[in-house]
Design a protein around this motif. Structure first.
Motif, PDB file in Angstrom:
ATOM      1  N   HIS A 108       2.052  24.357  41.307  1.00 57.89           N
ATOM      2  CA  HIS A 108       3.532  24.925  41.206  1.00 57.89           C
ATOM      3  C   HIS A 108       4.079  25.377  42.617  1.00 57.89           C
ATOM      4  O   HIS A 108       5.343  25.253  42.968  1.00 57.89           O
ATOM      5  N   THR A 164       7.491  23.933  43.896  1.00 62.08           N
ATOM      6  CA  THR A 164       8.275  25.220  44.393  1.00 62.08           C
ATOM      7  C   THR A 164       9.010  24.790  45.936  1.00 62.08           C
ATOM      8  O   THR A 164      10.364  24.886  46.175  1.00 62.08           O
ATOM      9  N   GLU A 171      14.086  31.424  36.250  1.00 61.89           N
ATOM     10  CA  GLU A 171      14.467  30.225  37.013  1.00 61.89           C
ATOM     11  C   GLU A 171      15.047  29.482  35.852  1.00 61.89           C
ATOM     12  O   GLU A 171      15.950  28.484  36.347  1.00 61.89           O
ATOM     13  N   GLU A 192       9.526  32.433  35.634  1.00 58.99           N
ATOM     14  CA  GLU A 192       9.611  31.116  35.358  1.00 58.99           C
ATOM     15  C   GLU A 192      10.885  31.080  34.450  1.00 58.99           C
ATOM     16  O   GLU A 192      11.631  30.252  34.304  1.00 58.99           O
ATOM     17  N   GLN A 247      11.285  21.866  45.493  1.00 60.01           N
ATOM     18  CA  GLN A 247      12.674  22.328  44.924  1.00 60.01           C
ATOM     19  C   GLN A 247      13.541  23.081  45.766  1.00 60.01           C
ATOM     20  O   GLN A 247      14.900  22.604  45.992  1.00 60.01           O
ATOM     21  N   GLU A 251      10.070  23.795  35.816  1.00 58.19           N
ATOM     22  CA  GLU A 251       9.980  25.550  35.563  1.00 58.19           C
ATOM     23  C   GLU A 251       9.647  25.556  34.267  1.00 58.19           C
ATOM     24  O   GLU A 251       8.766  26.363  33.803  1.00 58.19           O
TER      25      GLU A 251
HETATM   26 FE    FE Z   1       9.143  27.993  38.983  1.00 55.23          FE
END
Ligand code: FE
Ligand code: MG
Length: 169
Positions: free
Chosen positions: A46, A50, A108, A105, A53, A138
């Motif tokens: 993740h 991230t 988000e 999370e 993202q 997410e």
């Molecule tokens: Fe996240």
């Protein structure tokens, strides 16, 4: 540029700051949970998501002709919130991390749902598409954490009581 577009730009900058905060948080966690290899590996995965993202948000902000500066306020607010959340639980680091991650999370997911609606409202289909893709990542992380909370908690509790037995001897 209309006010609605400026609002969307501000929210994208906030999300960018949120991802910077997430990156810091995941990095710290990944370095402290070697004894939970499955959790550590999902967190590292993740962490990579991230970073991507954050880059995808930067592309949206750039494509919309907005600047990505002035993110310090949001970063400071997020950091204060995270510290508060961590302090709520006085247990082991791994359990604090799990609590914070699961809440984060969902924070988000809520942020991206708002961004998707706002992007649709101004007719920015590309930003809506990017935010939908991020939102799914997410949600996947939140649901992975939900599935693994029982196992990690049990492992933590058994380790803790084994340590206690050890100390009594
Ligand atoms: Fe996240
Ligand atoms: Mg994220």
């Amino acid at each position: 540029m209309t006010d609605m577009n400026e609002t969307l730009n501000q929210w994208l900058r906030d999300a960018h700051a949120m991802e910077e905060q997430a990156e810091q948080m995941l990095k710290t966690q990944a370095s402290r949970i070697e004894s939970y290899p499955e959790l550590a590996s999902r967190i590292r995965q993740h962490l990579e998501e991230t970073r991507s993202q954050r880059e995808r948000l930067e592309s949206c902000i750039e494509r919309r002709g907005a600047s990505s500066s002035s993110m310090k306020d949001m970063a400071a607010r997020m950091s204060a919130m995270m510290q508060g959340m961590g302090a709520m639980m006085s247990g082991d680091e791994v359990m604090k991390g799990l609590l914070t991650s699961y809440a984060f999370e969902h924070f988000e997911v809520a942020s991206y749902r708002i961004l998707i609606s706002a992007a649709e409202a101004v007719g920015d289909a590309e930003t809506a598409r990017v935010c939908e893709a991020i939102c799914r990542e997410e949600e996947a992380m939140a649901s992975w954490l939900a599935d693994h909370i029982p196992g990690v908690t049990q492992t933590y509790l058994s380790r803790e009581s084994a340590d206690l037995d050890e100390a009594k001897r």
